[in-house]
Structures are given as C-alpha cells and as structure tokens.
Motif scaffolding. Structure first.
Motif, mmCIF file in Angstrom:
data_model
loop_
_atom_site.group_PDB
_atom_site.id
_atom_site.type_symbol
_atom_site.label_atom_id
_atom_site.label_comp_id
_atom_site.label_asym_id
_atom_site.label_seq_id
_atom_site.Cartn_x
_atom_site.Cartn_y
_atom_site.Cartn_z
ATOM 1 N N CYS A 1082 -10.912 -48.072 -9.077
ATOM 2 C CA CYS A 1082 -12.399 -48.173 -8.993
ATOM 3 C C CYS A 1082 -13.222 -49.396 -8.778
ATOM 4 C CB CYS A 1082 -12.314 -47.559 -10.656
ATOM 5 S SG CYS A 1082 -11.812 -45.732 -10.671
ATOM 6 N N ALA A 1085 -13.465 -49.939 -5.072
ATOM 7 C CA ALA A 1085 -14.267 -49.511 -4.362
ATOM 8 C C ALA A 1085 -12.820 -48.505 -4.077
ATOM 9 C CB ALA A 1085 -14.907 -49.588 -3.718
ATOM 10 N N LYS A 1086 -11.916 -48.462 -4.104
ATOM 11 C CA LYS A 1086 -10.958 -47.283 -3.204
ATOM 12 C C LYS A 1086 -11.039 -46.065 -3.868
ATOM 13 C CE LYS A 1086 -7.588 -50.768 -2.211
ATOM 14 N NZ LYS A 1086 -6.168 -51.459 -2.169
ATOM 15 N N ALA A 1087 -12.333 -44.900 -3.534
ATOM 16 C CA ALA A 1087 -12.510 -43.831 -5.050
ATOM 17 C C ALA A 1087 -12.039 -42.727 -4.405
ATOM 18 C CB ALA A 1087 -14.267 -43.597 -4.311
ATOM 19 N N SER A 1088 -11.249 -42.934 -3.036
ATOM 20 C CA SER A 1088 -10.667 -41.741 -2.315
ATOM 21 C C SER A 1088 -8.944 -41.817 -3.285
ATOM 22 C CB SER A 1088 -10.044 -41.563 -1.005
ATOM 23 O OG SER A 1088 -11.922 -41.535 -0.452
ATOM 24 N N ALA A 1115 -17.559 -44.467 -8.693
ATOM 25 C CA ALA A 1115 -16.308 -44.636 -7.941
ATOM 26 C C ALA A 1115 -17.184 -43.431 -6.922
ATOM 27 C CB ALA A 1115 -15.376 -44.686 -7.924
ATOM 28 N N LEU A 1116 -16.518 -42.123 -6.372
ATOM 29 C CA LEU A 1116 -16.502 -41.177 -5.744
ATOM 30 C C LEU A 1116 -18.644 -40.756 -5.903
ATOM 31 C CD1 LEU A 1116 -14.108 -38.870 -7.130
ATOM 32 C CD2 LEU A 1116 -14.227 -39.606 -4.692
ATOM 33 N N ALA A 1118 -20.514 -43.293 -5.891
ATOM 34 C CA ALA A 1118 -20.635 -44.572 -4.825
ATOM 35 C C ALA A 1118 -20.739 -44.440 -3.946
ATOM 36 C CB ALA A 1118 -20.709 -45.949 -5.409
ATOM 37 N N LYS A 1119 -19.958 -43.391 -3.286
ATOM 38 C CA LYS A 1119 -19.300 -43.028 -2.124
ATOM 39 C C LYS A 1119 -20.217 -42.269 -1.345
ATOM 40 C CE LYS A 1119 -16.003 -45.827 -1.372
ATOM 41 N NZ LYS A 1119 -15.613 -47.301 -0.069
ATOM 42 N N GLY A 1120 -20.740 -41.035 -2.497
ATOM 43 C CA GLY A 1120 -21.464 -39.909 -1.881
ATOM 44 C C GLY A 1120 -20.313 -38.458 -1.914
ATOM 45 N N SER A 1121 -19.536 -38.454 -2.629
ATOM 46 C CA SER A 1121 -18.923 -37.883 -3.207
ATOM 47 C C SER A 1121 -18.978 -36.546 -3.749
ATOM 48 C CB SER A 1121 -16.924 -37.964 -2.577
ATOM 49 O OG SER A 1121 -16.567 -38.735 -1.676
ATOM 50 N N SER A 1152 -27.345 -40.020 -5.437
ATOM 51 C CA SER A 1152 -26.262 -39.060 -4.239
ATOM 52 C C SER A 1152 -27.058 -38.049 -4.031
ATOM 53 C CB SER A 1152 -24.963 -38.885 -5.163
ATOM 54 O OG SER A 1152 -24.558 -40.325 -5.412
#
Length: 1434
Positions: A1082, A1085-1088, A1115-1116, A1118-1121, A1152
């Motif tokens: 996290c 920034a490796k959310a996936s 973290a997800l 922040a990525k828009g997931s 988001s």
C-alpha cells in the motif's frame, strides 16, 4: 575649539579644584537651556534595580494590546536603538562581517522580542550571543553596543556587581577582538554603570576616553552629571554643568532630574524640590520623570506625607503616573528599608494592561536585592487568572518567583513559608514540588535534600528519580564522594535506589564494580538489595562477560528474570570478542531455571535471547562480526544447545534480510535433528520440501539411471537439495557422476555453493565448464557478485575485476538486492583492512557503470580507513567521494572519531569542506551530532544555539532514530533538551522520540517525566503521542491522567476478535507476515497486487487487523477502484462485524465517487459521515461540490453548503467553492442569467474581497459555451468599466492567455485597459507559469501584450527558471547576456539554476556557482521581489 584641546580642558576641569559652586539659583542664569526634542521620558530598560538617569523619549501613546507599549521606559527603545552605531569597515573581513550582520539582525530580533514580551532578557541568552560574536572573531560596533546595553536593568535576575563584571568582560574581550569603539560605546558603558550603581571615577573615565582619542558629547556630560548626583556630589556635577554651559550645550530635563536626585542624596531635600520651579523658569515643564525622581528622593527618606503630596502635585500637573512608575517608588522604599509604607503605594496600583510582566520584573529585582518578603507581597497582588500554566485546570502562580528564590539561595525557612502560603491560598497546586524541581535543575544538593524532607513531612512522595539530576554531574566528574553523599541523603529519606538509578546514575561513577562495592560498603549502604544485584549484573554485562559469568554461575546468586538484564547482556555480546564467555553464559541461561519466570522454561528464554541478539544487530554489525557469530554458533552446537524451529525461522529471516546467508548453515545446526526430519529441512531453499530431500532424490536418480530414463530435472533437484544442505563435497561428486546430464541451473547453484565455502578455484572451473557446454548461458547477477566476493576475499583481486568487466559485457541489470550484495562484497574487503582492494573494486564498479555511486556503496572504503585508525585517510577518501560523486559517506563517524582523538586540525578541515560543499547549516548539524555522540554536551549546546540555525526535521529524525536503535537515552534526552529553542523545531515530534525509547525500555518513570516536561513547556501533543504515552502507563499499571484519543474503529471490534476462536500458531504467524507485506504494498502504491494478495489470504481463512483492511481500501480508492475497495470492506466486515471505514477512507470514497460522476452516492456518503461525527476533508467537499456543479445540481450544492457551514471554520473552505460551482450548475442548466446575477452580486457587495472566478471561465472555455462566455465577458467588462472592479476581467484575460487564445486576450485588453495595471494578478500568473516546463510561450505572449507589467528584476528570474525547467541552455545563455547588456544584475538563485544547467550539459559555467542552498536564495529573492512590487505600487 579643536577636538584634542576640548577634551584636555574637560579633564583639567575635573582634576582641578571646583571652579563653580552650583546652586538652584544659578540655573536661572543658564543661557540656551531648553527642552530638546519631543516630551522627554524616563530612561529605563525593563526592570528595577538602580537609579533612573539619562535621556529617552517617553511614550505617551494610549495603552494598546501591543506589549511594546507596556514595556518599562526604554525597554523597547533600548532594543530598537541597538542598531544605531556606525561600524568601522574592514576590507579583509567583508564576507565574515556580512555573516556577522545577519547574526546581529537575528540577535536583535530575539532580544527585542524578549524585551517586548517580558521587559527583560536572561543572562544565559546574553552570554550565548556574546560567545557567538567572539567565535566569529570580527565583532562590529553595533554588536558591541547590543551587548553593552544589555548588561544593565534588562538583567533583573542578576546581582548589580555581576552585571558590571559582565559589562567589563564584554568590553575587554571585544576590544581584544578588534571592535571599534566610539563615543556611543563609552556612553553605553556609563549608562550601565548608572543602572548598576557602580562607583567609578568620572575623572579616570574621561581620561580613558582621551587616551582612546574619543571626544565626549552631550550625552556623556549628562551621564557624568548623573554619576556625580547618584553619589550626592553636587560639586562634581556643577563642574560638568559649567563646562556644558561654556560649550553652549543644551541643559535638558534629564540633567534637572539628575540634580533632583543629587540634592536629595546630599541631604538637601529642599533644594531638590526647588529644582521644579527652576525648570519652569528655564522654559522646561517638569514631566513625569521629574516627579518620579522627586518621589524616589522622598521614598529614600521614608517620608510618606511628601510622597502623597508629590503624587497629588503630579496629578494636578496632568502628569499621570502609571503602575510601572509606582513600582519604581516601591522598589526604592524597599531598598531603603521603609517596607511599612509599601502597602500605601500598592493601593495606588491600578492593574493596567501589562501589569503582570512589570510586576514580575519588580519581584525579580527585589529578590535579587534580598528583599523576598516584599516581592512575595507584590506577587500576591497578581490577578489570579494570570497563570503561567495555561494547559492545567488550576493556576500555578509564582513559578518564576520560586525559581529565582532558589537561584538566589533564599533560606529554606522562607521558601517553605512561601510555598505553604501559595498552596493554602490556592494560588499554586504543587509549590513545594516545583521548588524542588528548580533546586534539582540548579544542582543545589543541600537545598534539594532539605526540600525533600519537607515533602516527606507533608506526606508527599519522594521518588528515586528525583535524585537523578544531583547524581548526573557527579557521575560525569567521577566524583564518588558526591555520589555517596546523595545516596546517604536517599537513605535518610528512606528512599531505596532502584535499578535504573544504580545502573545509570551511581555505578558508572566508579572505576570498577569492586571499587563501587567497597566504597558503598564503607559508607554503610546496603549491597544486599535486589536492585543493587540487578544493577551490578547490568553494569558488568556491558563491560566484562567473564566476570558476569562468575556472578551468575555462583550458586548463591538469587533468581533473576533474564528480561531485567537482557538489554545490557545483548549490548555486552555485541561489543565483546570473548566468544568463550558468550557461550558459557548462553549455556547457563539455557540450563538454569533461575533466569526464567512465568510459564517459560530456561531453554525457551535462551531461545528468545538468541533471536533478540541477532535482531538487535544492524546489517553492518552482522557483516562485520560474521566470523565471531559463526564461532559462537558452532560452540553452542558443541555444547548441545538446541533452538526451536520457530526461533530458527526468525533468525534465518533476519540473516536473509541482512544478506548473510552463509551464517544460516551454522544456525540450522542448532535445530533439533528430529525436528528437522519430522518437519522437513528448515534450510533456506524454498524449492526443497520435506519429501524431496537429497537422499530421496539421489535414490530416485539411481533408479532413473538404471531405467535409462532422462535425469535432467531430478539431477537439478538433487543438486539444489545438496546445496541447500551445504553439502558441497557430495554435490560435486554427483556432478562428476552425471556430468553429461548437468544443466546450467545446476552449475549456477554449485558455483554459488563453492563461493560460500571459499572454494574459489572450483567455482572458476565450474564456470569454465558451463561456458564450454553452452557459451550463450549467463549467470545471474547474484552469482557473479558472489564470485567477486570470494575472489577478493582470497586475494585474487585482478580476477574479481575481470568478473566485473564480464558483467558489464553481458549487460546485466542490477536491482536493489544486487546493490546490497555489492555493498557487502566491498564491506567484506573493508573488514579485512584491505584498502587497495576496496578502492579498486569501488572504482571499477563506478567506472563500468554497473551501479550509480551512492553513499552506501562509497562507505566501505571509509570503513576500511576507520577500522585501521587512519583518520586522515578516511577524511581524504570521503572528500574525494564528494568531489567525484557528490556523496559524503560516513562523515558523522569520521567527525566523531576526530573528536575522540582530539585532532582539531583535521576536524577544522572537514568542517570547512562540508561548509563549502553543503552549506554552513549542514556543517553545524554535523558538529552538533558529533558533539552529542561524544558526550560533549556543552559544545553541542553552543552549536545548536548558533544564531540563525533552523530545525531540519530530516536530520533530527535521523539522529533520533540512531539513538533509539542504539538505546542511547541520555544522548536523546540531551538532543531534545538542547533543541528547545531551535527555530521551527517540532517539539511534539522531539518528545515523541523519547517516549518511543521509553516504550522500548518500558521506562514508565521517564515517560511520566517527559509528560510533565511537555506540560511545563506548553507543548500540545498529537494524538499518536498521547496514545503512546497511554500505552506505556497502562502497561505499567499506572493511571492515565488524560483522555486517551479513540481509534477510528470501535473497541467492540477488538472485543469481538478476542471472543473469536484462536487461530493455530501458523495461521497467526502468517497473518502478521501478510499484514506487513500488505502495508508495504500500500505504501508503494501497489493497490492491485495488495488486493490480489488479500483475496488469497481471505481464501485461507486468515483474519487481519482493521488497520490493514483500511489501508488496502485507501490504496484502492486512491486508484479509483471503488468496486474492489467495497469488496475489501465486505471481507473485513465478515471477520470484524463492527468494522467501519476510517475518516480518511471515507473521504477518499467521496472523492472517488465524485470523480466517477456518482455525485448522489457521494452526497449520501457525506451525510452519513457527518452523522457519525466525522469531519470531511477540504478535498472531499470540493470534489463533491464540483461534481454537483457539473450535473447542474444547484439544490445539492446548497445542501452541502448548509452541512459544511455547521462545522464553522474547521475546514477553512472558501465560500467561492460554492459560488463558482453554483454558477456552473446554472450554466449547465442553461440559466446563464442566474449565474451572471450570482457572480455580479459577489463583486458589487460592499464586503467583497475580489475573489477569483477563473475556475468558471476555464470550465466555460473548455465546454466551448459561447453563449455563456459572451454574457460572462460582458459582466466582466461592466464590472471593470462601471465599478472599477478588475478581478473578473483579469481572470478572463489570463485564462484566455493560458489556453493560447492570444487574439481573444488582446481584444479583451483593448476593451478593459485597466487590466494592464493589475500588476499583482499578472505577476501571480507569471509565478504560476514558471512552476512547470513548456510555459515560456505564454509568458512571452503576456509580455507582447503588456511589455512593462513588472520590473525586470522580477521578470528575468522567472524567465530563467522557465529556461532551466525546459533544459534550454542556449536561451538561458541569451537571457543572461541580455541581462548584462541591460545592466540587470543576475540574482544568486538564477545563477545557481544556470550553473546546474551548464553542469548537466557537460559545460563549465563562466561564473562562480553561489555556495548556499536553493531555498536560501529563493527566500532572498522573494523578499526582494516583494520590495520591488511595493515600490511599484506606491
């Protein structure tokens, strides 16, 4: 009259018989007497303590809230006038004098601030400035004045004689250093003499001025008159007065005031009173200062009636006497011994604004004069609401009073009386305890012990840590007698020294344990306590392991929990080379149940000790002590010491992370063989499982060979298994047997194993054999580096270099782990002291470009020099690294070593280099940390008190972490204490470091002391600090004296987890491991990847803690997931029924949803968030309102506005967020007229602040909404031409320029000429565009339309910044040439940027690069730009 003859005549007059006899009537014949300048006032510098003479304008301004209006006469004036003297220039020291000037400005500001706030300064602060000036060696005239003028009444806490001695010391020292004295300095010295009531010979004083070729001026004569009058010598005063008359010098009010004092002290009070009508006859109306002089004269006589009459006369003459004036009279009455009249004066005090600081100074002056009782009576007049402790519920009045009583050695009886009365009057909650803390801080042993007895008598607790300040200095000085004296005091007070006291503050004072034991025994102090035994064990554990084994192995040694001395024992193991004793102690811990408590067995305690030992060591330590550890583990194995498989796994992971896999085979030998067989090999290779051990694989290999089947895969697995078991001989035999079937992977493993076993020749043979089989095969980088390490270790450096060259030829890519291996390769060579090898390998690695130079990779070379005690070589190597690679490795360690050796010449060279290369601030921090590390705390304090030094959080954090990791509590405390006054230092952060170490040490008493200190200093702690402190207190069964901040998840969740069935140990361990990995993902920034792992963890049935789930969700989001984040929320809720999103996660969810145009859902989430008392972030509200505006939802925006308005100013959100987006919503709905009406109302409002609507214009232009643009443009023109409101027109003009619509912008400018005059908006646009590359065109477009919108001194630095950002060297050169042609001087920041551009292009700059940091020059340029802009606007 010529200058020289004038001074000679003056001196002759003073030496000869008195030529003139002065009388009041004589004043009537004085010609030219006049009142010069504005109404004259009393000369005073902020505190009482002497007669008031001299000239200074009195401020008759109305009392305001500004503290400057409350400072006693001349307090502010004195500080402000510090900068008045002229400075003699010295061409040879221009640069140093420039720095001196900066330091002077800083010192002036600090002193001025202190005088404004309190009316005084401290001696410590004054000496600090003095030492700084002496250190630079070029004191200016202004700086000399600054110090001299501060040696008088601004020091109420210092006795009169001491003040004068300080003034003489300053005078003589600065004179030695070349300070240029003029008449202002002599006048300042005279003023100090008067304020300090110093008796001196005016004749000698003038003679000294003569000898220095200095001519007295009017102020000199006035102060000489004051000096004579102070002693009642009217004849001497009349001599000077006659000389002034002959010189036609004006006779001012100050002279008359001095004569009032002179006559009174000569016993002629009638002549003193008759001065007032004489003044009126001379055209000077007596002012408040005159009446004060007369009041003081009556006060000295104790004439209360005359005091009252004089006050009435002053009032009738419209001379209002303020509180500070009456306080001077009170001081005079007290000094003269007429305390009986003081109550009458106290009744006249009106408690004006500023009463408290004035009264504090009066109290301090009285205490300094030994008049504590009078001071205490004044203290009791303080308003009860004025508390010195604002963060407590009850007032603690009088801290300053009690502290000064301690400093002035007031008798215990009086101090006890004051404390008792303060507490009985509810003015102070803990007066006696506070006084004790002051006595301890002042190292007053006798007084401290007496105060502790008083505490005992009042049934208040006396704890062992109270004695630490008394013991600290004795320990530093090695004063065993002082230590024994304090211990006897503890014994008398029935306080037993605890383990911490004995270990840290008693035993280190003695040369040996035996000496300590004997001395304490002779002094009658019991040595049989458990605390002494624990302290003895701790002390010996660090210094002598053999002696420690003798103590612990003695059958008479009582039971003792290993945890009580584990830290000291680990420290001793790390420092000691006595492996034999290490093994004996470990064996004893392993077998003897005396050192284990609770449910754990002795073997388990020893297991954990081994793990803690490795865990406490850094990578560098493990690498450096690899041979020692190997010997230690092997001898443990010989003694049949067995560790559990779990402990082995922990140690193995540590050694893996330290990149020291060679030690793992020595540790695995300690694991129980049965455990290894039953659970499979616990060795390092993950590919070898319990069912695929080497024996099985070899048997399978034989079967396959007999059957004539291919052996490749099985052979490879067998080789892997044997390598994992470190069985090199059998692996080589197997290779020999099946050489034709060998694959590249098998060779690679064998080569790596040979390197680990230092079998270099075999490794090279295997490499050649592999190349013969298949020349295209390439080893991976780690195998190559292992070869380099083995070759260099065996002295085959040339071959190691060849391997590095081969790596370059093969174009191998190195990752972070490979760089770490290179570091340990270099470190291994350094540990053997082979400096040429380290240098050759390092140069080869950097020259070939295998790795970029880093401080880490450069450090082994420095380590080699340091280990060989070659400090000169270490410094040279470090300086070379800086010149070649811009890295300065291990400079801290070099500085520490130089300090310990006392090599001042090399140290000075190092500091000069650091200052030149990295700036003076960096150099000062290096010195500061070096002095701290070597225990030179006094020198460290001087460094951190350097004028202008600012806090550098990164560097302070680095050293604090270093202290925490090495368990250096004293050093950390010293750093925190010394940085108390450091500018911009985050005090909560500093105290949190100490609390972290307290938590590590489980030191509850120290944590409580830190909490007390934070309160005293009014430090507002963050939540995490409070939480940490609460944890420490709870862990020690103490009550938490504050409200513990709640965590964002409900405690019920934790309760639910507690009730849930416990997972098996392996699952729990896996959960902890997964949590660490997920948190790391996290942060990167490796959310996936984190989401994928979390699903796998969930499928295994492993539950994580709420924080981990929340971090993954954040973290997800922040990525828009959003969908994945909600899935994680559902997973969390399935394990933790009460789980809810944190406020950060909820804010991110709102953002988001808003970005995905789900504004309705975002609005609902905002409502639910606020219902649970969470405060939304500014970003979340802004994004939601923007989303609603894009949807034309006016009602939604109004609803959000009403919700947010209920929060008050918490969000600091501009109202224009709602206005702009409401206007956009109207435009989206086709209702442009409503948008125009709304915006126009904002700008035509009487309270309008001319806000920006650039956002609205941008949105309209992006949407190509010509209809809306036409109406908004018309509105902007109307506001500009009819209301002279140019903000909307300027916003539209600049927005058109920004979107490259230059022709439209030109048309807009033609219709609104006033836009060209809005320089602040235009410069703001210029500054904004210069922040990112590719914007030069827009700036030039602006210049083409408005060529002279700002000064060139402002414009060119921004243009230069644009060229540098664009890496356009040719344009930057052209701009510099243009500046030279136009006579514009390039600022330092532009030159520094341009120098970097030259360097990046591989060219040499044709000028000297400015040496300071970018930030330094940026601040300088900002100030200059502001001045230019102000001038332009005027």
């Amino acid at each position: 009259m010529p200058f020289h003859s004038a001074t000679e005549n003056m001196a002759a007059l003073l030496r000869s018989a008195r030529l003139l006899r002065f009388s009041p009537s004589g004043l009537l014949q004085i010609t030219g007497a006049k009142r010069s300048g504005p109404p004259l006032g009393r000369l005073y510098s902020g505190a009482l303590g002497g007669r008031l003479h001299g000239v200074c304008a009195r401020r008759n301004d109305p009392v305001t809230g500004n503290v400057s209006s409350r400072v006693w006469p001349c307090a502010v004036g004195c500080a402000r006038s510090y900068a008045t003297a002229t400075e003699q220039k010295n061409e040879s020291g221009t640069v140093l004098r420039s720095k001196q000037s900066q330091q002077f400005d800083w010192a002036l500001a600090k002193l001025d601030s202190s005088v404004r706030r309190t009316g005084r300064i401290t001696k410590t602060f004054l000496l600090r400035i003095f030492h700084d000036m002496c250190r630079t060696g070029y004191p200016s005239g202004n700086q000399a004045l600054l110090l001299l003028r501060s040696c008088g009444l601004l020091l109420p806490e210092v006795p009169l004689e001491e003040r004068t001695e300080l003034a003489h010391r300053v005078w003589e020292k600065l004179n030695e250093l070349g300070a240029q004295y003029d008449v202002s300095h002599y006048n300042a010295l005279l003023k100090v003499y008067l304020q300090n009531e110093f008796k001196f010979s005016p004749t000698d004083f003038v003679a000294k001025m003569e000898a220095a070729n200095i001519q007295p001026n009017r102020v000199t004569y006035q102060r000489l008159i004051a000096a004579y009058c102070q002693n009642g010598d009217i004849e001497g005063a009349s001599t000077i007065l006659g000389f002034m008359k002959s010189k036609d010098l004006p006779i001012t009010e100050a002279v008359f005031n001095s004569l009032v004092t002179g006559h009174a002290r000569a016993g002629d009070i009638e002549s003193a009173e008759s001065i007032l009508p004489v003044m009126r006859g001379a055209g000077i109306e007596p002012g408040p200062d005159t009446y004060i002089s007369l009041l003081n004269a009556h006060a000295e006589k104790g004439d209360l009636d005359s005091l009252k009459k004089t006050m009435e006369a002053a009032e009738s003459a419209d001379c209002s006497l303020m509180d500070r004036d009456i306080m001077q009279v009170i001081f005079t009455l007290a000094k003269a011994g007429h305390q009986q009249h003081i109550p009458a004066m106290v009744e006249r005090l009106r408690h004006e604004r500023g009463y408290v600081p004035d009264a504090m100074n009066l109290c301090l002056s009285l205490i300094t004069q030994g008049l504590e009782d009078t001071a205490f009576n004044i203290l009791k007049t303080f308003p009860t609401l004025q508390s010195e402790s604002y963060n407590t519920e009850t007032a603690n009045l009088g801290n300053f009073f009690l502290r000064h009583c301690v400093d002035m050695d007031t008798s215990l009886e009086k101090i006890g009386h004051f404390c008792k009365e303060l507490q009985e009057s509810n003015l102070h909650t803990s007066a006696l305890t506070f006084t004790l803390s002051c006595a301890l801080e002042a190292k007053k042993t006798a007084l401290s012990l007496k105060l502790m007895k008083l505490l005992k008598e009042q049934d208040l607790p006396v704890r062992s840590h109270y004695f630490w300040p008394l013991l600290t200095q004795h320990v530093k000085d090695g004063n065993t007698a002082g230590v024994v004296e304090v211990l006897k005091g503890m014994h008398e007070l029935e306080v037993s020294p605890d383990v911490e006291t004995l270990t840290t503050y008693v035993l280190p004072a003695f040369p040996s344990m035996e000496a300590a034991r004997q001395t304490l025994k002779d002094a009658g102090i019991s040595l049989k306590s458990e605390g002494f035994l624990s302290s003895e064990v701790r002390s010996v554990a660090v210094t002598n392991l053999a002696e420690l084994y003798g103590i612990l192995s003695d059958p008479s040694c009582p039971s003792m929990d290993l945890s009580s001395f584990r830290g000291s024992l680990i420290q001793g193991f790390r420092k000691s080379a006595d492996v034999e004793s290490m093994v004996k102690i470990t064996e004893l811990l392993y077998k003897d149940e005396r050192f284990s408590v609770g449910n754990s067995t002795a073997s388990e305690a020893a297991d954990f000790f081994l793990y803690n030992l490795i865990n406490s060591m850094s990578e560098g330590e493990v690498q450096a002590q690899e041979d020692k550890l190997r010997k230690y583990f092997n001898q443990l194995h010989a003694q049949n010491i067995i560790i559990s498989r779990n402990i082995y796994r922990g140690i193995k992971n540590l050694l893996d992370s330290y990149s020291v896999p060679e030690l793992i085979k020595d540790v695995v030998a300690l694991v129980d063989p049965q455990d290894r067989v039953s659970n499979g090999s616990p060795s390092a290779s993950p590919r070898v499982t319990g069912t695929e051990n080497s024996a099985f694989l070899q048997k399978r290999l034989a079967e396959l060979k007999a059957e004539g089947k291919p052996l490749g895969a099985t052979l490879k697995q067998a080789i892997h298994a044997l390598c994992a078991e470190e069985n090199l001989q059998r692996a080589l035999e197997l290779k020999q047997e099946h050489e034709e079937e060998m694959a590249a992977g098998g060779y690679a493993n064998l080569i790596n194993l040979c390197c680990r076993h230092d079998n270099v020749e075999e490794a090279l043979n295997l490499k050649r054999e592999m190349s013969r089989k298949d020349s295209s095969v390439t080893l991976d980088a780690s195998k190559y580096i292992a070869l380099v390490k083995a070759l260099s270790k065996n002295g085959r450096v040339d071959e190691a270099v060849d391997i590095l060259k081969e790596m370059k030829e093969k174009d191998l890519a190195l990752n972070d782990s490979h760089l770490t291996m290179l570091f340990y390769t270099l470190s291994a060579a350094a540990s053997s002291g082979d400096i040429p090898t380290v240098r050759l390998l390092q140069d080869t690695i950097f020259t070939l470009g295998l790795a970029k130079p880093t401080s880490n990779l450069c450090s082994p070379l420095i380590t080699a020099y340091l280990d060989s005690k070659d400090l000169s070589g270490a410094l040279e190597a470090a300086l070379e690294c800086q010149k070649l690679y811009s890295h300065l490795p291990r400079i801290h360690d070099i500085i520490v070593a130089l300090m310990e050796k006392g090599d001042t010449e090399l140290l000075q060279r190092a500091m000069d280099f650091v200052s030149q290369e990295r700036g003076e601030m960096t150099m000062l921090y290096d010195l500061f940390f070096g002095f701290l590390q070597t225990g030179r705390y006094r020198e460290a304090r001087k460094i951190v008190e350097t004028p202008g030094l600012r806090a550098r959080p990164g560097r302070l954090n680095w050293y604090a972490e270093k202290c925490i990791s090495s368990n250096q509590m004293e050093t950390l405390e010293q750093m925190v204490d010394m940085t108390d006054k450091l500018f911009e230092c985050d005090r909560d952060e500093m105290y949190s470091y100490v609390l972290r170490l307290c938590k590590v040490q489980n030191n509850c008493e120290k944590a409580e002391a830190v909490w007390t200190k934070m309160q005293e200093n009014n430090v507002i702690p963050r939540e995490r600090t409070l939480q940490m402190l609460a944890d420490i207190l709870k862990n020690n069964g103490k009550e938490v004296p504050f409200e513990v901040p709640e965590t964002w998840y409900t405690p019920a969740a934790a309760t639910q987890q507690a009730k849930a069935p416990q997972t098996p140990p392996s699952t729990a361990e896996g959960g902890a491991e997964f949590q660490t990995r997920l948190m790391a993902m996290c942060k990167r920034a490796k959310a996936s990847e984190a989401y994928k792992m979390l699903k796998e963890v969930n499928n295994k049935g492993v539950a994580l803690d709420p924080s981990t789930y929340d971090h993954v969700i954040r973290a997800l989001l922040a990525k828009g997931s959003i969908e994945d984040a909600m899935a994680v929320r559902d997973i969390a809720a399935s394990h933790l029924p009460h789980f809810s999103l944190s406020d950060i996660a909820t804010n991110l969810l709102i953002v988001s949803l808003s970005k995905k145009d789900q504004s309705k859902e975002a609005l609902e989430k905002l409502k639910s968030m606020m219902q649970t008392n969470y405060v939304p972030s500014q970003l979340a509200v802004t994004r939601l309102v923007q989303a609603l505006g894009n949807h034309g939802d006016v009602a939604g925006i109004r609803e959000v506005e009403s919700l947010v308005n209920g929060l008050g100013a918490t969000l600091n959100l501009s109202s224009m967020v709602f206005v702009n987006n409401t206007a956009l919503a109207h435009i989206k709905n086709g209702d442009v007229d409503s948008a125009v009406e709304l915006l126009e109302a904002v700008f035509t409002s009487p309270d309008s602040t001319n806000p920006s609507i650039s956002f609205v214009f941008r949105k309209v232009l992006e949407d190509d909404n010509d209809k809306a643009l036409d109406k908004l443009s018309a509105m902007a023109e109307r506001l500009a031409n009819h209301f002279a409101c140019y903000r909307p027109a300027s916003d539209l003009f600049l927005r058109l320029l920004d979107m490259d619509k230059v022709e439209d912008a030109k048309f807009m400018l033609a219709r609104c000429h006033g836009v060209a005059e809005q320089k602040s908006f235009l410069v703001s646009f210029l500054s904004q565009k210069a922040q990112s590359p590719g914007q030069v065109g827009k700036i030039k477009a602006l210049l083409s339309l408005i060529p002279d919108f700002t000064e060139k001194e402002v414009l060119y630095p921004y243009l230069m910044k644009c060229h540098v950002l664009d890496k356009d060297l040719s344009s930057a050169k052209a701009l510099l040439e243009q500046m030279k042609e136009e006579g514009v001087v390039a600022d330092e920041l532009s030159l520094k940027r341009l120098a970097g551009l030259y360097r990046d292009a591989g060219e040499t700059a044709p000028f000297t690069e400015p040496p300071e940091s970018f930030k330094f020059y940026a601040e300088k340029l900002k100030e200059r730009a502001a001045k230019v802009q102000t001038t332009a606007d005027a």
